[in-house]
Design an enzyme around this catalytic site. Structure first.
Site, PDB file in Angstrom:
ATOM      1  N   ASP A  52      29.005  27.640 -10.817  1.00 55.87           N
ATOM      2  CA  ASP A  52      27.771  28.394 -10.569  1.00 55.87           C
ATOM      3  C   ASP A  52      27.774  29.694 -11.375  1.00 55.87           C
ATOM      4  O   ASP A  52      26.815  30.463 -11.337  1.00 55.87           O
ATOM      5  CB  ASP A  52      27.540  28.629  -9.074  1.00 55.87           C
ATOM      6  CG  ASP A  52      28.671  29.372  -8.413  1.00 55.87           C
ATOM      7  OD1 ASP A  52      29.659  29.717  -9.094  1.00 55.87           O
ATOM      8  OD2 ASP A  52      28.575  29.630  -7.192  1.00 55.87           O
ATOM      9  N   SER A  53      28.859  29.916 -12.151  1.00 56.06           N
ATOM     10  CA  SER A  53      28.851  31.008 -13.129  1.00 56.06           C
ATOM     11  C   SER A  53      27.766  30.763 -14.179  1.00 56.06           C
ATOM     12  O   SER A  53      27.428  31.665 -14.947  1.00 56.06           O
ATOM     13  CB  SER A  53      30.217  31.146 -13.803  1.00 56.06           C
ATOM     14  OG  SER A  53      30.682  29.894 -14.270  1.00 56.06           O
ATOM     15  N   ASP A  91      30.001  22.997  -8.738  1.00 53.30           N
ATOM     16  CA  ASP A  91      29.882  23.951  -7.637  1.00 53.30           C
ATOM     17  C   ASP A  91      28.659  23.640  -6.788  1.00 53.30           C
ATOM     18  O   ASP A  91      27.550  23.484  -7.325  1.00 53.30           O
ATOM     19  CB  ASP A  91      29.709  25.373  -8.194  1.00 53.30           C
ATOM     20  CG  ASP A  91      31.026  26.101  -8.335  1.00 53.30           C
ATOM     21  OD1 ASP A  91      31.964  25.812  -7.563  1.00 53.30           O
ATOM     22  OD2 ASP A  91      31.113  26.977  -9.214  1.00 53.30           O
ATOM     23  N   LYS A 121      32.734  21.459  -5.536  1.00 51.57           N
ATOM     24  CA  LYS A 121      33.580  22.596  -5.131  1.00 51.57           C
ATOM     25  C   LYS A 121      32.780  23.492  -4.199  1.00 51.57           C
ATOM     26  O   LYS A 121      31.596  23.753  -4.443  1.00 51.57           O
ATOM     27  CB  LYS A 121      34.049  23.370  -6.368  1.00 51.57           C
ATOM     28  CG  LYS A 121      34.803  24.651  -6.034  1.00 51.57           C
ATOM     29  CD  LYS A 121      35.635  25.160  -7.203  1.00 51.57           C
ATOM     30  CE  LYS A 121      34.908  26.007  -8.210  1.00 51.57           C
ATOM     31  NZ  LYS A 121      34.266  27.236  -7.692  1.00 51.57           N
ATOM     32  N   GLU A 123      33.070  27.222  -1.803  1.00 50.93           N
ATOM     33  CA  GLU A 123      33.820  28.463  -1.599  1.00 50.93           C
ATOM     34  C   GLU A 123      34.031  28.712  -0.107  1.00 50.93           C
ATOM     35  O   GLU A 123      33.076  28.703   0.670  1.00 50.93           O
ATOM     36  CB  GLU A 123      33.051  29.652  -2.197  1.00 50.93           C
ATOM     37  CG  GLU A 123      32.938  29.581  -3.706  1.00 50.93           C
ATOM     38  CD  GLU A 123      32.259  30.812  -4.315  1.00 50.93           C
ATOM     39  OE1 GLU A 123      31.937  31.771  -3.578  1.00 50.93           O
ATOM     40  OE2 GLU A 123      32.057  30.801  -5.542  1.00 50.93           O
ATOM     41  N   GLU A 190      41.182  32.418  -6.872  1.00 54.17           N
ATOM     42  CA  GLU A 190      40.632  33.388  -7.823  1.00 54.17           C
ATOM     43  C   GLU A 190      41.083  34.809  -7.498  1.00 54.17           C
ATOM     44  O   GLU A 190      40.929  35.286  -6.370  1.00 54.17           O
ATOM     45  CB  GLU A 190      39.095  33.298  -7.816  1.00 54.17           C
ATOM     46  CG  GLU A 190      38.449  34.264  -8.798  1.00 54.17           C
ATOM     47  CD  GLU A 190      36.984  33.951  -9.106  1.00 54.17           C
ATOM     48  OE1 GLU A 190      36.463  32.918  -8.647  1.00 54.17           O
ATOM     49  OE2 GLU A 190      36.364  34.763  -9.811  1.00 54.17           O
TER      50      GLU A 190
END
Ligand code: KIV
Length: 272
Positions: A52-53, A91, A121, A123, A190
């Site tokens: 999602d970057s 993501d 993925k 978070e 991270e």
């Protein structure tokens, strides 16, 4: 010289666990488009993360919060059409899995069905365990993400190193164990202290892939545009730049503009 091992014709979630068992480090980078993904896959990258970057790198948002599920599916589809060997992880964007496990599963199914990607993925740890379980129960492989979780930037307030204090480090260790127990196939860690990251990696059988988490983990991930030096503003200590494309591309664009203005381009050989 390529040091990538080529014995994996197709990298799967099982291959990653095997790589950890065999002491082979896992290489992972981000990709959001067809052309970049093709180059990366041909170079034998093990895992491509449609991160999602993309919200920052491709769309210019300040955070990863605004990117939508539809936009992630668009990027993921472009990447999947390019690859033959690597595993593709996508993501789940902010807002597509936090409210309830059914919504999380619906979002994960949309990603797999509409893009052809192999896994998702998410978070977070304990707070999202029901969503992770639900997705895993549907047969969709899940990668966890702990430590600095950029979707929670407004809770943290900054992008500084996480889990430096004992309390947060203990929670991170428990969350990592929980993600393994639930059935996640790997975890991204991270921006946490290297010693803690190594301890977590050594305590798990699933691979831990670090970004700003030191060398004692099972693999590394970076944002491709950062490691290529296409971005200028972002200079964390963990970033190694392999090229300086921002300057090289600027020079190429300036040369093109000069050539067009001076009618040097196209020359006689470059026209019909
Ligand atoms: O979105 C992303 O690029 C990521 C990596 C930084 C791990 O989650």
């Amino acid at each position: 010289m390529s040091v990538a091992k080529k014995e994996y014709k197709r990298v799967t979630v099982k291959s990653l666990v095997e790589m950890k068992r065999n002491g082979e480090k896992i290489s992972m980078l981000t990709a959001y488009d067809y052309t970049m993904a093709k180059i990366l896959d041909n170079a034998n990258i093990d895992v491509l993360l449609v991160g999602d970057s993309a919200s920052n790198v491709m769309a210019g948002h300040e955070t990863t919060v605004p990117i939508t599920l539809n936009e992630m599916i668009y990027h993921a589809g472009s990447v999947v059409r390019a690859i033959q060997r690597c595993l593709v992880v996508v993501d789940l964007p902010f807002g597509s899995y936090q409210s309830d496990p059914k919504e999380a599963l619906r979002s994960a199914i949309r990603i797999l069905k509409e893009s052809g990607a192999h896994s998702v993925k998410l978070e977070g740890g304990k707070e999202i365990k029901d969503s992770i379980k639900r997705i895993l129960n549907a047969g969709i492989p899940v990668m966890g993400h702990l430590g600095l979780t950029p979707q929670s930037i407004y809770k943290f307030g900054t992008y500084t190193v996480r889990a430096k204090e004992d309390e947060e480090a203990e929670k991170l260790k428990k969350d990592a164990k929980l993600l393994e127990k639930l059935g996640c196939f790997a975890i991204v860690l991270e921006k946490v202290p290297a010693k803690l990251a190594q301890e977590v990696a050594e305590s798990l059988t699933i691979p831990v892939i670090g970004i700003g988490a030191g060398s004692g983990v099972d693999g590394q991930v970076l944002v491709t545009h950062d490691m290529l030096g296409m971005t200028h503003e972002f200079n964390p200590r963990f970033l190694r730049r392999y090229l300086n494309l921002y300057d090289d591309m600027t020079k190429a664009f300036e040369n093109y503009i000069t050539d067009v203005k001076s009618v040097d381009f196209p020359n006689d050989d470059e026209q019909y």
